[in-house]
Each structure stands twice: as structure tokens, then as C-alpha cells.
Design an enzyme around this catalytic site. Structure first.
Site, short mmCIF file in Angstrom:
data_model
loop_
_atom_site.label_atom_id
_atom_site.label_comp_id
_atom_site.label_asym_id
_atom_site.label_seq_id
_atom_site.Cartn_x
_atom_site.Cartn_y
_atom_site.Cartn_z
N LYS A 1 0.99 -1.29 -0.07
CA LYS A 1 -0.02 0.14 -0.10
C LYS A 1 0.73 1.20 0.03
CE LYS A 1 -3.91 -2.42 2.44
NZ LYS A 1 -4.39 -2.99 3.39
N GLN B 1 -4.55 -1.53 9.85
CA GLN B 1 -4.29 -2.78 8.97
C GLN B 1 -4.92 -4.12 9.87
OE1 GLN B 1 -3.11 -3.41 5.78
NE2 GLN B 1 -3.68 -5.62 6.23
N ASP C 1 -10.90 2.72 4.06
CA ASP C 1 -11.18 1.39 3.82
C ASP C 1 -12.56 1.22 3.48
OD1 ASP C 1 -8.94 -0.48 3.69
OD2 ASP C 1 -8.76 -0.67 5.89
#
Ligand code: NAD
Length: 292
Positions: free
Chosen positions: A54, A98, A121
Site C-alpha cells: 500500500k 491494518q 477502507d
């Protein structure tokens, strides 16, 4: 005729190149580059790889990424406090935590702590709710990435029969909502579904997100269907395998995503798109911040 590959890697590279142009235009116009805060708790090797991917993708797009690499012993209160600070930091446009988190930290509490306007997200109930009522803003990255892949090969999904296998909060459920928004007739299957093969066999579009290697058999696929395999399963020999029997499904489908190189890179590309969108929402003072 064997299926053609739905190339998520290629599409994600084009999306990231386009984002780089848009970010650069933004900076040239005197605005700040979008900034993404990434919180990693512990040293799970797979999570470490995802975070690195990412960050590399951010670099390519010109998005500023800030890593908070926290020890595995970090408490939930500490993570929530950090998110609270980042929520109020106007220099940060997106916040990503995460997953998975160590057992002392409740992922739901973490997701709900992130200001919805920075929830890149697309996991916050506010953002999933907006998708449910046909007002998508920050969309869950994996399902949104799947929609972009489908758009590459179908001009219009209206009236198509779509089956989603898997009903997790972050993949299966928003996936069903995305397909519904696009006008599909959607069926969601899950661990309690009987006769999974019969549901899959009538689908024009099959999206599988379960986490069980080759659960969906090639013989179940309707001839000419489009098959999207979200699953990522690490095999004993270190190779990756999806949730669909790839070769056999490819004999019947018209389009199929490979694993790796299908959905995974699209998830990352959508994260970056969401980060730019979050920055644009902040510029326009469109507050999506509820109580944070
Ligand atoms: P999860 O464990 O949260 O959910 C799994 C779902 O599968 C559940 O809804 C469960 O009811 C269903 N299920 C279990 N057994 C089933 C069965 N026999 N028949 C039908 N349904 C069944 O998993 P998740 O987090 O949604 O992830 C699913 C897979 O997708 C995993 O392999 C994960 O690694 C992968 N994934 C990939 C990406 C990507 O970017 N490619 C992103 C997220 C998840």
C-alpha cells in the site's frame, strides 16, 4: 472456449497512473497532496507485506503515507487515542488500520472510532449504510475494486443474476450492495447456505470471498459467466490459490480473475482513490465526521 483473464493488475496500474496525474494537478494548483495514515499493530508477516504494498502504491500516486508501526502489546485504548488524534489532524485525509489486530483489540471499536470522512477502507457502518441507501461515498475497497473490474467487460449489469459467496462485513455484504446498486438480482450465500452449487450454477456473475481454497468447483459455473475470485489462500508450498477451481472454471466462464493478479491489486488502487476523494471532501468542507 477458455475464459479470458480479468486483469486486475493491469487495470490497477492504469488507475494508479491516472491518480498520479490528478494528485500532481492538485499539488500544482497549490493544494496539499492527499495524506494517508497507516496503523500497523504487531509484526504479522502477511500484514507487513500488505502495508508495504500500500505504501509503495501511495508513492507511485504521489500520495503521502505516514506509517504508525506499533508493538504487538499496544492496548485498545492506545490505538483509539491515536485514531482520535488523527481524526482531528487536518493534514491527514485517510486513516487505515491494518487487520487483523492482536486479540486485545476489538476491530469493531477501532473501525467505529475512525471518522467516516477519513474511513478510506470504507468499513465504517456510516459508509456501508450510505452504500445501502444508494448514496455511496467512501466505498469498501475490495467490492468497489470488483465493480471496476466488472465495468471493464460489461457495459451494463442491470438485470444480471449475481451470486456472492461469503457475507463478511468488509467484503461479502458490501459486495452484494454494490451489485444491487448496479441493478443486478443478487443472492448472497454463506456458511449456512444449502446447495451452494445450485445457486452458483444460475449466476451470470459469481463473486467468491470465503477463504477456502477451490471451494467453488469449475463444473458449477454457468457457461459464459463472469467469475471473480476474491479469496487468497496460502498453500503449504507457499503458492497462492483462490476460492474457485481456476482451470476448470476457466473452461466454462467467459471471464475469470486470476489469483494473484485479479482482485488484490484493485483493492489497493481503490484505497488510493478513496484517499484522494477524502482529501477532496475535506477541501470542499463536506463534513462526514459524525461524532469524532
Ligand atoms: P471471512 O472469514 O470474514 O468471511 C468468510 C465468509 O465465507 C463468511 O461469510 C462465511 O459465512 C462464508 N463461508 C464460510 N464457509 C462457507 C461455505 N462452505 N460456503 C459458503 N460460504 C461460506 O473472510 P473475508 O475476510 O471476507 O475474506 C474472504 C477471502 O477473501 C479470504 O481468502 C481473504 O484473504 C480474501 N480477501 C481478499 C481481499 C483482496 O483484496 N483480494 C480482500 C479481503 C479479503
Amino acid at each position: 472456449m477458455p475464459a479470458q483473464s480479468l486483469d486486475g493488475k493491469g487495470l490497477s496500474e492504469r488507475i494508479i497512473a491516472d491518480l498520479a496525474v490528478r494528485v500532481s494537478a492538485r499539488v500544482t494548483a497549490g493544494m496539499t497532496a492527499p495524506a494517508l495514515a497507516v496503523i500497523l499493530v504487531g509484526s504479522d508477516p502477511a500484514s507487513g507485506i500488505y502495508v508495504r504494498n500500500k505504501r509503495n502504491a501511495c508513492l507511485k500516486a504521489g500520495i503521502h503515507s505516514i506509517l504508525y508501526d506499533l508493538p504487538v502489546t499496544t492496548t485498545q485504548a492506545e490505538v483509539l487515542a491515536l485514531i482520535g488524534e488523527l481524526n482531528h489532524n487536518t493534514g491527514v485525509h485517510g486513516i487505515l488500520v491494518q487487520m487483523p489486530l492482536p486479540p486485545q483489540i476489538d476491530p469493531t471499536a477501532v473501525i467505529e472510532r475512525i471518522c467516516p470522512g477519513k474511513d478510506v477502507d470504507g468499513f465504517h457502518p456510516y459508509n456501508i449504510g450510505r452504500l445501502a441507501v444508494r448514496m455511496p461515498t467512501l466505498r469498501s475497497c475490495t467490492p468497489y475494486g470488483v465493480m471496476r473490474l466488472l465495468a471493464m467487460v460489461h457495459d451494463d449489469l442491470k438485470g444480471m443474476s449475481a451470486v456472492v459467496v461469503g457475507s463478511s462485513n468488509h467484503v461479502g455484504r458490501p459486495m452484494g450492495l454494490e451489485l444491487l446498486l448496479a441493478g443486478c438480482t443478487v443472492t448472497t450465500c454463506h456458511r449456512f447456505t444449502h446447495n451452494l452449487d445450485a445457486f452458483v450454477a444460475q449466476a451470470d456473475i459469481v463473486v467468491v470471498a470465503v477463504g477456502k481454497p477451490e471451494l467453488v468447483k469449475g463444473a458449477w459455473i454457468k457457461p459464459g459467466a463472469t467469475v471473480v475470485d476474491v479469496g487468497i489462500n496460502r498453500m503449504a508450498d507457499g503458492s497462492l490459490r483462490g476460492d474457485v477451481e481456476f482451470a476448470a472454471a476457466g473452461e466454462r466462464a467467459a471471464w475469470i480473475t486470476p489469483v494473484p493478479g485479479g482482485v488484490g491489486p484493485m483493492t489497493v488502487a481503490m484505497l488510493l482513490e478513496n484517499t484522494l476523494l477524502a482529501a477532496q471532501l475535506a477541501d470542499a468542507a463536506i463534513r462526514v465526521d459524525l461524532d469524532c
